[in-house]
Design a protein around this motif. Structure first.
Motif, PDB file in Angstrom:
ATOM      1  N   LYS A  47       0.740  -1.290  -0.136  1.00 19.34           N
ATOM      2  CA  LYS A  47      -0.045   0.075  -0.231  1.00 19.34           C
ATOM      3  C   LYS A  47       1.063   1.418  -0.070  1.00 19.34           C
ATOM      4  O   LYS A  47       1.759   0.965   1.125  1.00 19.34           O
ATOM      5  CB  LYS A  47      -1.356  -0.292   1.347  1.00 19.34           C
ATOM      6  CG  LYS A  47      -1.720   1.648   1.143  1.00 19.34           C
ATOM      7  CD  LYS A  47      -2.606   0.773   2.409  1.00 19.34           C
ATOM      8  CE  LYS A  47      -3.626   1.776   2.387  1.00 19.34           C
ATOM      9  NZ  LYS A  47      -4.672   2.590   4.256  1.00 19.34           N
ATOM     10  N   TRP A  48       0.956   1.957  -0.969  1.00 16.76           N
ATOM     11  CA  TRP A  48       1.204   3.845  -1.107  1.00 16.76           C
ATOM     12  C   TRP A  48       0.909   4.697   0.083  1.00 16.76           C
ATOM     13  O   TRP A  48      -0.004   4.629  -0.182  1.00 16.76           O
ATOM     14  CB  TRP A  48       1.008   4.327  -2.476  1.00 16.76           C
ATOM     15  CG  TRP A  48       1.991   4.790  -2.500  1.00 16.76           C
ATOM     16  CD1 TRP A  48       2.147   6.968  -2.305  1.00 16.76           C
ATOM     17  CD2 TRP A  48       3.254   5.160  -3.218  1.00 16.76           C
ATOM     18  NE1 TRP A  48       2.914   7.195  -3.010  1.00 16.76           N
ATOM     19  CE2 TRP A  48       3.989   6.691  -3.032  1.00 16.76           C
ATOM     20  CE3 TRP A  48       3.936   3.957  -4.264  1.00 16.76           C
ATOM     21  CZ2 TRP A  48       4.972   7.078  -4.017  1.00 16.76           C
ATOM     22  CZ3 TRP A  48       5.661   4.614  -4.554  1.00 16.76           C
ATOM     23  CH2 TRP A  48       6.001   5.784  -4.105  1.00 16.76           C
ATOM     24  N   VAL A  49       1.526   4.889   1.218  1.00 18.10           N
ATOM     25  CA  VAL A  49       1.940   5.712   1.743  1.00 18.10           C
ATOM     26  C   VAL A  49       3.064   6.858   1.770  1.00 18.10           C
ATOM     27  O   VAL A  49       1.998   7.538   2.628  1.00 18.10           O
ATOM     28  CB  VAL A  49       2.293   4.848   3.550  1.00 18.10           C
ATOM     29  CG1 VAL A  49       0.888   3.813   3.374  1.00 18.10           C
ATOM     30  CG2 VAL A  49       3.530   4.472   3.632  1.00 18.10           C
ATOM     31  N   GLY A  50       3.447   7.618   1.036  1.00 23.14           N
ATOM     32  CA  GLY A  50       4.027   8.403   0.717  1.00 23.14           C
ATOM     33  C   GLY A  50       4.952   8.344   1.711  1.00 23.14           C
ATOM     34  O   GLY A  50       5.943   7.699   1.548  1.00 23.14           O
ATOM     35  N   LEU A  51       5.344   9.863   2.439  1.00 25.71           N
ATOM     36  CA  LEU A  51       6.526   9.715   2.992  1.00 25.71           C
ATOM     37  C   LEU A  51       6.074   9.915   4.654  1.00 25.71           C
ATOM     38  O   LEU A  51       6.467   9.817   6.081  1.00 25.71           O
ATOM     39  CB  LEU A  51       6.368  11.689   3.317  1.00 25.71           C
ATOM     40  CG  LEU A  51       6.819  12.251   1.695  1.00 25.71           C
ATOM     41  CD1 LEU A  51       7.383  13.311   1.970  1.00 25.71           C
ATOM     42  CD2 LEU A  51       8.552  11.465   1.943  1.00 25.71           C
ATOM     43  N   ALA A  52       4.783   8.467   4.832  1.00 23.44           N
ATOM     44  CA  ALA A  52       4.210   8.603   6.027  1.00 23.44           C
ATOM     45  C   ALA A  52       4.995   7.939   6.880  1.00 23.44           C
ATOM     46  O   ALA A  52       5.653   8.150   8.441  1.00 23.44           O
ATOM     47  CB  ALA A  52       2.843   7.728   6.389  1.00 23.44           C
ATOM     48  N   ASN A  53       6.117   7.062   6.544  1.00 28.68           N
ATOM     49  CA  ASN A  53       7.242   6.740   7.495  1.00 28.68           C
ATOM     50  C   ASN A  53       8.280   7.197   8.122  1.00 28.68           C
ATOM     51  O   ASN A  53       8.483   6.515   8.461  1.00 28.68           O
ATOM     52  CB  ASN A  53       7.027   5.050   6.150  1.00 28.68           C
ATOM     53  CG  ASN A  53       6.954   4.136   5.707  1.00 28.68           C
ATOM     54  OD1 ASN A  53       6.074   3.201   6.535  1.00 28.68           O
ATOM     55  ND2 ASN A  53       6.794   3.199   4.483  1.00 28.68           N
ATOM     56  N   TYR A  54       8.513   7.932   6.691  1.00 28.53           N
ATOM     57  CA  TYR A  54       9.586   9.025   7.152  1.00 28.53           C
ATOM     58  C   TYR A  54       9.562   9.737   8.807  1.00 28.53           C
ATOM     59  O   TYR A  54       9.484  10.262   9.390  1.00 28.53           O
ATOM     60  CB  TYR A  54       9.915   9.710   6.047  1.00 28.53           C
ATOM     61  CG  TYR A  54      10.537   8.676   5.193  1.00 28.53           C
ATOM     62  CD1 TYR A  54      11.600   8.875   5.212  1.00 28.53           C
ATOM     63  CD2 TYR A  54      10.342   8.986   3.915  1.00 28.53           C
ATOM     64  CE1 TYR A  54      12.868   7.776   4.162  1.00 28.53           C
ATOM     65  CE2 TYR A  54      11.285   7.877   2.899  1.00 28.53           C
ATOM     66  CZ  TYR A  54      12.087   7.233   3.526  1.00 28.53           C
ATOM     67  OH  TYR A  54      13.383   6.995   2.398  1.00 28.53           O
TER      68      TYR A  54
END
Length: 291
Positions: free
Chosen positions: A51-58
């Motif tokens: 699932k694409w979450v963009g910059l959420a992990n960073y």
């Protein structure tokens, strides 16, 4: 079918260029690109449901202080690495001289580096054990029971103990690199300095150190990257318990224990940029071009 020498030459050159490039793309470039892609996804490491979450992990990395808090444990390995480099240079200078039995000493000091990390940890577990460990047994035998410690059980001592293992293991490699660099320095320089009345310290300061500038820079880079990427010794010895977890251990746990491969990939990317940043600062501040 006869193939001309020129065609054979081009085929050989093409083969020698193509095979390394293919291997480089398969085992370096593709995994690196995949790592960057995974860092923008939420993925449990199984299947292809990403699932694409963009910059959420960073954002999560920088909002969770316990993740970056692990770098304080990496600091022990960095300080230990600096001390190890200085001691390795000292021994390299001694063993580069006309010391009797210097080749045997070189082999003995280099031997820890070729030992597997698991074997090294098993040795030091027997050394650090609180009851039958060699250190505490020796201290008790000479009447220093008050100095006996829980070398792995005391949170204030455990990281020093682990950093010492790293120093002991990689000391030989640093020493051998310095010996190779010392042997490349022309002896005429030392003979001329002796004729001019220079002391041993002056010869070391004005001949040895400038000649080893690039090697010392390399050793500091290796020390920095090794400290930031410290993993095998604290993981095998303690599994990151008792306040010994490093940033890489947290990354591995995030991927394989909590099954958050996207977040772990982002942590790996952050570590990569941290290493690049510190190497850049080191080169620009400590080793300015032209100095």
């Amino acid at each position: 079918m006869n193939i001309s020498y020129k065609v054979q030459r081009y085929i050989i050159l093409f083969g020698f260029l193509t095979v390394p490039l293919v291997l480089l793309c398969m085992f370096s470039l593709y995994p690196a690109v995949s790592l960057f892609y995974f860092s923008f996804t939420e993925w449990d490491g199984l299947g292809f449901d990403q699932k694409w979450v963009g910059l959420a992990n960073y954002k999560e990395i920088f909002m969770r202080p316990e993740i970056f808090g692990a770098f304080k444990n990496n600091l022990y390995y960095f300080v230990g690495g600096i001390l190890q480099t200085a001691i390795a240079l000292y021994f390299a200078i001694i063993l580069n001289g006309r010391l009797r039995g210097r080749y045997a000493f070189r082999v003995l000091l280099f031997l820890p580096y070729v030992l597997h990390s698991v074997a090294t940890v098993i040795m030091f577990k027997n050394l650090y054990h609180a009851e039958y460990g060699s250190i505490n047994v020796f201290l008790g035998a000479i009447g220093l029971e008050s100095w006996q410690q829980m070398w792995l059980g005391n949170p204030k001592l455990v990281n020093y103990s682990l950093a010492f293992i790293s120093m002991w293991k990689y000391f030989g490699l640093s020493m051998v690199i310095f010996i190779g660099a010392l042997q490349s320095i022309p002896r005429d320089l030392y003979e001329a300095s002796t004729i001019d009345g220079a002391s041993s310290w002056q010869s070391f300061r004005f001949i040895t150190l400038p000649s080893l500038r690039r090697v010392i820079e390399l050793m500091l880079v290796l020390t920095l990257t090794g400290a930031l990427e410290a993993f095998d010794i604290p993981f095998i010895m303690m599994l990151g318990a008792n306040g010994t977890s490093t940033f890489v251990i947290q990354t591995v746990d995030m991927a394989f224990h909590f099954e958050k491969f996207g977040l772990a990939s982002a942590m790996a990317v952050v570590l990569l940029f941290i290493v690049i940043f510190f190497i850049f600062i080191q080169r620009k501040v400590l080793f300015r071009e032209g100095n």
